[in-house]
Enzyme design. Structure first.
Site, PDB file in Angstrom:
ATOM      1  N   ASN A 225       2.257  -3.758  -6.288  1.00 41.69           N
ATOM      2  CA  ASN A 225       1.244  -3.007  -5.614  1.00 41.69           C
ATOM      3  C   ASN A 225       0.802  -1.608  -6.177  1.00 41.69           C
ATOM      4  O   ASN A 225       1.864  -1.089  -6.510  1.00 41.69           O
ATOM      5  CB  ASN A 225       1.684  -2.737  -4.265  1.00 41.69           C
ATOM      6  CG  ASN A 225       0.633  -1.882  -3.413  1.00 41.69           C
ATOM      7  OD1 ASN A 225      -0.901  -2.577  -3.324  1.00 41.69           O
ATOM      8  ND2 ASN A 225       0.903  -1.300  -2.656  1.00 41.69           N
ATOM      9  N   HIS A 261      -7.281   3.834  -2.793  1.00 40.56           N
ATOM     10  CA  HIS A 261      -7.565   5.066  -2.022  1.00 40.56           C
ATOM     11  C   HIS A 261      -8.399   5.821  -2.883  1.00 40.56           C
ATOM     12  O   HIS A 261      -8.404   6.496  -4.022  1.00 40.56           O
ATOM     13  CB  HIS A 261      -6.277   6.069  -2.246  1.00 40.56           C
ATOM     14  CG  HIS A 261      -5.187   5.410  -1.318  1.00 40.56           C
ATOM     15  ND1 HIS A 261      -5.135   5.387   0.004  1.00 40.56           N
ATOM     16  CD2 HIS A 261      -3.998   4.924  -1.649  1.00 40.56           C
ATOM     17  CE1 HIS A 261      -4.042   4.809   0.593  1.00 40.56           C
ATOM     18  NE2 HIS A 261      -3.343   4.356  -0.364  1.00 40.56           N
ATOM     19  N   GLU A 291      -4.704  -0.600   0.612  1.00 41.86           N
ATOM     20  CA  GLU A 291      -4.590   0.632   1.165  1.00 41.86           C
ATOM     21  C   GLU A 291      -5.864   1.224   1.399  1.00 41.86           C
ATOM     22  O   GLU A 291      -5.932   2.518   1.242  1.00 41.86           O
ATOM     23  CB  GLU A 291      -3.662   1.341   0.670  1.00 41.86           C
ATOM     24  CG  GLU A 291      -2.352   0.604   0.314  1.00 41.86           C
ATOM     25  CD  GLU A 291      -1.124   1.515  -0.352  1.00 41.86           C
ATOM     26  OE1 GLU A 291      -1.150   2.755  -0.348  1.00 41.86           O
ATOM     27  OE2 GLU A 291      -0.139   1.071  -0.416  1.00 41.86           O
ATOM     28  N   ASP A 293      -8.972   3.556   1.723  1.00 38.19           N
ATOM     29  CA  ASP A 293      -9.605   4.606   2.463  1.00 38.19           C
ATOM     30  C   ASP A 293     -10.506   5.091   1.650  1.00 38.19           C
ATOM     31  O   ASP A 293     -10.280   5.398   0.227  1.00 38.19           O
ATOM     32  CB  ASP A 293      -8.505   5.574   3.448  1.00 38.19           C
ATOM     33  CG  ASP A 293      -7.562   6.055   2.310  1.00 38.19           C
ATOM     34  OD1 ASP A 293      -7.766   6.035   1.251  1.00 38.19           O
ATOM     35  OD2 ASP A 293      -6.479   6.330   3.022  1.00 38.19           O
TER      36      ASP A 293
HETATM   37  C1  XIL Z   1       1.801   7.378   2.769  1.00 34.36           C
HETATM   38  C2  XIL Z   1       1.886   7.441   4.155  1.00 34.36           C
HETATM   39  O1  XIL Z   1       0.432   7.090   4.647  1.00 34.36           O
HETATM   40  C3  XIL Z   1       2.158   8.932   4.531  1.00 34.36           C
HETATM   41  O2  XIL Z   1       2.499   8.859   6.172  1.00 34.36           O
HETATM   42  C4  XIL Z   1       3.507   9.381   3.794  1.00 34.36           C
HETATM   43  O3  XIL Z   1       3.746  10.678   4.422  1.00 34.36           O
HETATM   44  C5  XIL Z   1       3.347   9.236   2.332  1.00 34.36           C
HETATM   45  O4  XIL Z   1       2.878   7.925   2.243  1.00 34.36           O
HETATM   46  N1  XIL Z   1       0.567   4.735  -1.553  1.00 34.36           N
HETATM   47  C6  XIL Z   1       1.232   4.012  -0.829  1.00 34.36           C
HETATM   48  C7  XIL Z   1       1.500   4.346   0.605  1.00 34.36           C
HETATM   49  O5  XIL Z   1       1.869   2.991  -1.335  1.00 34.36           O
HETATM   50  O6  XIL Z   1       3.014   4.061   1.008  1.00 34.36           O
HETATM   51  C8  XIL Z   1       1.430   5.922   0.810  1.00 34.36           C
HETATM   52  O7  XIL Z   1       1.468   6.308   2.230  1.00 34.36           O
HETATM   53  C9  XIL Z   1       0.115   6.236   0.469  1.00 34.36           C
HETATM   54  C10 XIL Z   1      -0.161   6.021  -0.890  1.00 34.36           C
END
Ligand code: XIL
Length: 373
Positions: A225, A261, A291, A293
């Site tokens: 990932n 993201h 993930e 957003d």
């Molecule tokens: C983020 C979480 O959403 C937060 O709550 C935490 O403080 C930090 O991590 N990439 C990832 C996730 O693989 O695990 C991360 O999650 C966001 C970026």
């Protein structure tokens, strides 16, 4: 003369009074009719809404028809909130453990494992017929101090990582559908990221983690990932080469997670994401959007909300057009609980439900796309 005058004055007054009474009566009847019409309109509308309820299905039902999972990352504490839990179980059929299975949470001391949060999330998923993405076994962030300050020999580091992966994966054997085995091991320039694992074990830490995870749960799908490797470019080339090499070595890896993201201002072109998904799929791997957003520079207005909706829709559309892209998971679902405002100052509103669990335009754009056959 005077009495005639007085008489006609009385007549006038009586006439006026009668007029007023009739006026009121007519006015009342008209208002009554209007009210009645409104009442009928309302009941017609609610009948229509009831009808639509039967027609418009939740995202998870529609996603299933397309053969993909649609999901969200969640925290154990939020599951106790009624509206949160209701929206989640209604709309999604896969959950990711947002933080619960990160090293610092699940393995805070060398001989202490803490599974309560992950247990809660996984039980919730099972109770609601949802799959689980386990996140994440090997990462350079959110590590406990006994790791970050640890001074061990290479053999000890290997034993520590082996025990961690084996213990966590075995506990949920048969219950976690897909694991993010290794997270973010590639740097922006395409080299392996300089992490505690690379430094202390060497590049083999990656394949070791996959092999151990596979031994502990041979049924689970194992993913690499990463972020910023969604479209075509130096980083996604490096991820592609990494997983290709792993496959050639016979390492048990089954998929690549594209975190995604992104923001309304900066996101990869959908055709680029398509090209990347295609080449990964051609290796025989599955692809999950893990993930997503889409953050907005605040304050969000109707224009940026629509732009966000288009981006969500376009990314989902790319995923739907490749058989090998099998999950579309958001990093949360309600703006009430999102990591964005805390990590990207000035940004927010990144998810598809607002803070009050109302669907945003992005929800409707996704819904409309999933409603297409
Ligand atoms: C983020 C979480 O959403 C937060 O709550 C935490 O403080 C930090 O991590 N990439 C990832 C996730 O693989 O695990 C991360 O999650 C966001 C970026």
């Amino acid at each position: 003369m005077r009495s005639t005058l007085a008489f006609s004055k009385e007549c006038l007054i009586v006439g006026l009074l009668i007029g007023i009474v009739i006026g009121y009566a007519v006015g009342f009847m008209i208002r009554e009719r209007e009210v009645e019409e409104l009442r009928q309109q309302v009941s017609r509308l609610s009948a229509q809404i009831e009808q639509l309820r039967g027609v418009v299905q939740p995202l998870r039902v529609l996603a299933e028809k397309h053969g993909i999972y649609v999901g969200a990352a969640v925290g154990a504490d939020q599951l106790r909130i009624k509206e949160y839990a209701e929206t989640l179980s209604r709309e999604f059929n896969i959950l990711t453990t947002e933080n619960a299975l990160k090293f610092e949470r699940v393995h805070p001391e060398r001989n202490v494992y803490s599974f309560a949060e992950a247990d809660a999330i996984i039980s919730f998923a099972e109770a609601n017929g949802m799959k689980v993405r386990g996140h994440t076994l090997v990462w350079h962030n959110q590590l406990p101090e006994w790791i970050t300050r640890g001074n061990y020999s290479r053999e000890e580091w290997i034993r520590i990582l082996h025990d961690h992966v084996t213990t966590v994966v075995s506990r949920y054997r048969g219950r976690v559908y897909a694991w993010d085995v290794v997270n973010e091991a590639v740097d922006e320039d395409g080299s392996l990221r300089e992490t505690i694992w690379l430094r202390n074990i060497g590049p083999e830490y990656i394949e070791l983690a996959f092999r151990w995870a596979h031994e502990a749960d041979p049924e689970a799908l194992l993913f690499y990932n990463d972020y910023g490797a969604e479209g075509m470019g130096v980083k996604s080339d490096a991820v592609y080469n990494l997983v290709k090499t792993l496959l050639e070595k016979g390492v048990p890896i089954h998929g690549v997670g594209l975190q995604m993201h992104i923001s309304t201002e900066y996101y990869p072109a959908p055709q680029q994401v398509a090209a990347n998904i295609k080449r990964l799929g051609d290796l025989g791997l599955e692809i999950h959007i893990t993930e997503i957003d889409v953050r907005i520079r605040l304050p969000a207005d109707s224009k940026s909300l629509i732009r966000q909706a288009e981006i969500y829709r376009d990314m989902l559309e790319v995923c739907l057009s490749y058989k090998k892209c099998t999950a579309f998971v958001m990093w949360g679902f309600t703006d009430r609980y999102s990591w964005i405002p805390g990590f990207f100052s000035g940004y927010g509103s990144a998810l598809i439900f607002d803070e009050h669990y109302n669907p945003k335009p992005a929800y409707y754009y996704i819904l409309r796309l999933l409603m297409e056959p």
